[in-house]
Design a protein around this motif. Structure first.
Motif, short mmCIF file in Angstrom:
data_model
loop_
_atom_site.label_atom_id
_atom_site.label_comp_id
_atom_site.label_asym_id
_atom_site.label_seq_id
_atom_site.Cartn_x
_atom_site.Cartn_y
_atom_site.Cartn_z
N MET A 163 -15.88 -9.73 -10.89
CA MET A 163 -14.75 -10.07 -10.00
C MET A 163 -13.53 -10.46 -10.87
O MET A 163 -12.56 -10.43 -10.23
N GLU A 164 -13.65 -10.68 -11.86
CA GLU A 164 -12.41 -11.11 -12.79
C GLU A 164 -11.82 -10.07 -13.35
O GLU A 164 -10.48 -10.02 -13.35
N GLN A 165 -12.05 -8.71 -12.70
CA GLN A 165 -11.16 -7.46 -13.05
C GLN A 165 -10.46 -7.48 -11.97
O GLN A 165 -9.04 -6.85 -12.19
N PHE A 166 -10.52 -8.02 -10.84
CA PHE A 166 -9.67 -8.19 -9.77
C PHE A 166 -8.90 -9.33 -9.71
O PHE A 166 -7.62 -9.35 -9.14
N TYR A 167 -9.02 -10.45 -10.57
CA TYR A 167 -8.24 -11.61 -10.51
C TYR A 167 -7.24 -11.53 -11.77
O TYR A 167 -7.73 -11.27 -12.80
N SER A 168 -6.17 -12.10 -11.49
CA SER A 168 -5.19 -12.11 -12.71
C SER A 168 -5.05 -13.51 -13.06
O SER A 168 -4.96 -14.07 -12.21
N ALA A 169 -5.06 -13.86 -14.25
CA ALA A 169 -4.90 -15.13 -14.67
C ALA A 169 -3.35 -15.90 -14.61
O ALA A 169 -3.34 -16.84 -14.45
N THR B 14 1.70 -12.80 -8.56
CA THR B 14 1.62 -11.40 -9.10
C THR B 14 0.82 -10.55 -8.15
O THR B 14 -0.19 -11.18 -8.01
N VAL B 15 1.14 -9.36 -7.97
CA VAL B 15 -0.03 -8.58 -7.47
C VAL B 15 -0.91 -7.95 -8.61
O VAL B 15 -0.43 -7.62 -9.40
N VAL B 16 -2.13 -7.73 -8.06
CA VAL B 16 -3.03 -7.14 -8.92
C VAL B 16 -2.63 -5.50 -9.21
O VAL B 16 -2.34 -4.89 -8.22
N GLN B 17 -2.15 -5.26 -10.47
CA GLN B 17 -1.73 -4.13 -10.67
C GLN B 17 -2.65 -2.98 -11.51
O GLN B 17 -2.52 -1.98 -11.88
N GLN B 18 -3.92 -3.70 -11.61
CA GLN B 18 -5.05 -2.77 -12.21
C GLN B 18 -5.67 -1.77 -11.40
O GLN B 18 -5.64 -1.73 -10.23
N VAL B 19 -6.10 -0.82 -11.95
CA VAL B 19 -6.51 0.46 -11.40
C VAL B 19 -8.12 0.64 -11.80
O VAL B 19 -8.26 0.49 -13.01
N TYR C 75 -11.95 8.47 -4.42
CA TYR C 75 -10.68 8.55 -4.10
C TYR C 75 -10.49 7.14 -3.13
O TYR C 75 -9.22 6.65 -3.10
N ILE C 76 -11.70 6.41 -2.53
CA ILE C 76 -11.29 5.43 -1.75
C ILE C 76 -11.64 3.94 -2.51
O ILE C 76 -10.47 3.06 -2.53
N PHE C 77 -12.40 3.66 -3.20
CA PHE C 77 -12.65 2.54 -3.95
C PHE C 77 -11.75 2.13 -5.00
O PHE C 77 -11.33 1.15 -5.06
N PRO C 78 -11.29 3.06 -5.68
CA PRO C 78 -10.20 2.76 -6.91
C PRO C 78 -9.15 2.19 -6.26
O PRO C 78 -7.93 1.39 -6.76
N VAL C 79 -8.62 2.56 -5.03
CA VAL C 79 -7.53 1.90 -4.18
C VAL C 79 -7.63 0.81 -3.32
O VAL C 79 -6.98 0.13 -3.38
N LEU C 80 -8.70 0.88 -2.67
CA LEU C 80 -9.09 -0.21 -1.78
C LEU C 80 -9.65 -1.73 -2.43
O LEU C 80 -9.35 -2.49 -1.82
N LEU C 81 -10.42 -1.44 -3.52
CA LEU C 81 -10.90 -2.48 -4.08
C LEU C 81 -10.05 -3.54 -4.51
O LEU C 81 -10.10 -4.76 -4.65
N PRO C 82 -8.87 -3.17 -5.29
CA PRO C 82 -7.93 -3.93 -5.64
C PRO C 82 -7.01 -4.50 -4.55
O PRO C 82 -6.61 -5.63 -4.55
#
Length: 175
Positions: A35-41, A46-51, A78-85
């Motif tokens: 889950m730290e892939q989704f959380y920015s320190a 700031t909005v999560v900019q990760q893909v 197509y869906i998860f890389p957009v929806l998960l962030p």
């Protein structure tokens, strides 16, 4: 095997263990998504900019045809890389709005996610930020399906609500 993998990964001191999760995209294969892939320190605003990267176990290296691929491939590519962030940012905002502390809040998760997905759409890359009620399809929908007003108890901050209650009580005691 999963425990060995997690033991090899570096520990992040600012992310508690409860923020680790596993998601299985292939039947029978457990692919850990931390889950730290989704959380920015940095700052919480700031909005999560990760893909999200496409998992390594995916059988395709080029994008599958969206009209002929399986539902699993379509979701995964197509869906998860957009929806998960977007979902991760939704959880950040819900925490800011204290949704996990109160039973009722003014925060509407579907509205937030709609606004986030609309503004992160690659087709709108060069356009400015659009608020939820200014999105054209939302505006059209609300013309035909108006919402009931949000109760004042949800619109007031805790400080403003306490001032209203205290002033009412003082006025009652004086009368």
């Amino acid at each position: 095997l999963l425990l060995e993998y997690e033991a090899e990964q570096p520990q992040f001191p600012d992310v508690p263990e409860s923020k680790h999760a596993s998601v299985s995209l292939e039947p029978g294969i457990l692919q850990p998504l931390r889950m730290e892939q989704f959380y920015s320190a940095p700052a919480a605003d700031t909005v999560v900019q990760q893909v999200l990267p496409i998992p390594e176990a995916t059988p395709f290296s080029e994008p599958p045809d969206p009209k002929t691929c399986s539902p699993h491939e379509y979701l995964e590519y197509y869906i998860f890389p957009v929806l998960l962030p977007g979902m991760a940012e939704l959880l950040h905002q819900a925490k800011k709005e204290k949704c996990f502390e109160r039973k009722r809040t003014k925060f509407i998760a579907c509205d937030f996610l709609t606004e986030w997905l609309y503004n992160k759409n690659p087709k709108r890359k060069d356009e400015s930020f659009t608020e939820f009620f200014s999105i054209p399809f939302v505006n059209n929908w609300l013309k035909d399906h108006p919402r009931p007003p949000i109760p004042l108890s949800l619109l007031l901050s805790e400080e403003a609500a306490s001032i209203v209650i205290q002033s009412f009580w003082r006025g009652y005691r004086v009368r």
